[in-house]
Write a protein that holds these residues in place. Structure first.
Motif, PDB file in Angstrom:
ATOM      1  N   SER A   1      -6.646  18.104   7.766  1.00 30.79           N
ATOM      2  CA  SER A   1      -6.135  16.858   7.189  1.00 30.79           C
ATOM      3  C   SER A   1      -4.656  16.671   7.511  1.00 30.79           C
ATOM      4  O   SER A   1      -4.215  15.565   7.852  1.00 30.79           O
TER       5      SER A   1
ATOM      6  N   LEU B   1      -4.396  15.693  11.175  1.00 33.73           N
ATOM      7  CA  LEU B   1      -4.829  14.312  11.363  1.00 33.73           C
ATOM      8  C   LEU B   1      -3.752  13.330  10.893  1.00 33.73           C
ATOM      9  O   LEU B   1      -3.544  12.288  11.515  1.00 33.73           O
ATOM     10  N   SER B   2      -3.041  13.677   9.833  1.00 29.96           N
ATOM     11  CA  SER B   2      -2.001  12.788   9.306  1.00 29.96           C
ATOM     12  C   SER B   2      -0.853  12.609  10.298  1.00 29.96           C
ATOM     13  O   SER B   2      -0.133  11.614  10.241  1.00 29.96           O
TER      14      SER B   2
ATOM     15  N   ASP C   1      -2.462   9.747  12.567  1.00 31.88           N
ATOM     16  CA  ASP C   1      -2.983   8.522  11.968  1.00 31.88           C
ATOM     17  C   ASP C   1      -2.161   8.165  10.731  1.00 31.88           C
ATOM     18  O   ASP C   1      -2.131   8.923   9.757  1.00 31.88           O
TER      19      ASP C   1
ATOM     20  N   ASP D   1      -2.574   5.955   8.387  1.00 28.48           N
ATOM     21  CA  ASP D   1      -3.349   5.821   7.157  1.00 28.48           C
ATOM     22  C   ASP D   1      -3.593   7.192   6.518  1.00 28.48           C
ATOM     23  O   ASP D   1      -3.521   7.338   5.299  1.00 28.48           O
ATOM     24  N   GLU D   2      -3.846   8.200   7.322  1.00 31.03           N
ATOM     25  CA  GLU D   2      -4.020   9.562   6.796  1.00 31.03           C
ATOM     26  C   GLU D   2      -2.699  10.119   6.263  1.00 31.03           C
ATOM     27  O   GLU D   2      -2.671  10.821   5.258  1.00 31.03           O
TER      28      GLU D   2
ATOM     29  N   ASN E   1      -1.768   9.611   2.673  1.00 28.58           N
ATOM     30  CA  ASN E   1      -2.326  10.507   1.650  1.00 28.58           C
ATOM     31  C   ASN E   1      -1.281  11.482   1.113  1.00 28.58           C
ATOM     32  O   ASN E   1      -1.440  12.033   0.025  1.00 28.58           O
ATOM     33  N   TYR E   2      -0.223  11.719   1.899  1.00 28.38           N
ATOM     34  CA  TYR E   2       0.814  12.680   1.512  1.00 28.38           C
ATOM     35  C   TYR E   2       2.098  12.003   1.038  1.00 28.38           C
ATOM     36  O   TYR E   2       3.058  12.684   0.696  1.00 28.38           O
TER      37      TYR E   2
END
Length: 149
Positions: free
Chosen positions: A20, A23-24, A27, A29-30, A33-34
């Motif tokens: 994850s 991936l962030s 991307d 959008d990912e 998440n952080y």
């Protein structure tokens, strides 16, 4: 039926988190998440970034265009989104230079301060060394990138 041990479960969770995080970096959008933002008093303090529908639409626009002019009202989440996007670009795209323009110099400096705040809240695995760190510039020498207000 096969069961997994607590140790195997922990290894799978750690592998998933590592994937994850990776991936962030690719991307936006990912990456969101952080992202944590600050709602000053009487707000909720440090909170996760909230993906309001109009912000999701802007994320798609950011992927499609290099220049975005956005006339916005206050309290729409726009400045936090753009501060996060600027930070994401300079952290993970070598040679990126982001110029933050706002209504005035002080507003641009406040926008840069939001990028700095987001950076400070990121997991250590997403942080890199900061070079110049002033009210007008945030530099990441290892990526040859910076944000200017």
């Amino acid at each position: 039926m096969s069961t997994i041990s607590d140790e195997q479960r922990q290894m799978l969770l750690e592998a998933g988190e590592a994937a994850s995080l990776e991936l962030s970096k690719r991307d936006f959008d990912e990456f969101l998440n952080y992202v944590k933002i600050l709602e000053p008093p009487p707000g909720r303090g440090i909170i996760p970034f909230e993906r309001w529908p109009h912000l999701v639409e802007v994320c798609q626009t950011l992927e499609e265009t290099k220049l975005l002019v956005w006339l916005k009202s206050r309290q729409t989440g726009a400045s936090w989104l753009l501060a996060a996007y600027a930070l994401w670009r300079v952290l993970f795209f070598e040679g990126a230079m982001v110029l933050l323009l706002s209504q005035g110099e002080e507003e641009a400096k406040r926008l840069l301060a939001k990028s700095r705040f987001i950076f400070e809240q990121l997991p250590e695995a997403l942080q890199v060394r900061i070079g110049v760190d002033s009210r007008q510039e945030l530099e990441f020498p290892s990526m040859h990138s910076n944000i200017l207000a």
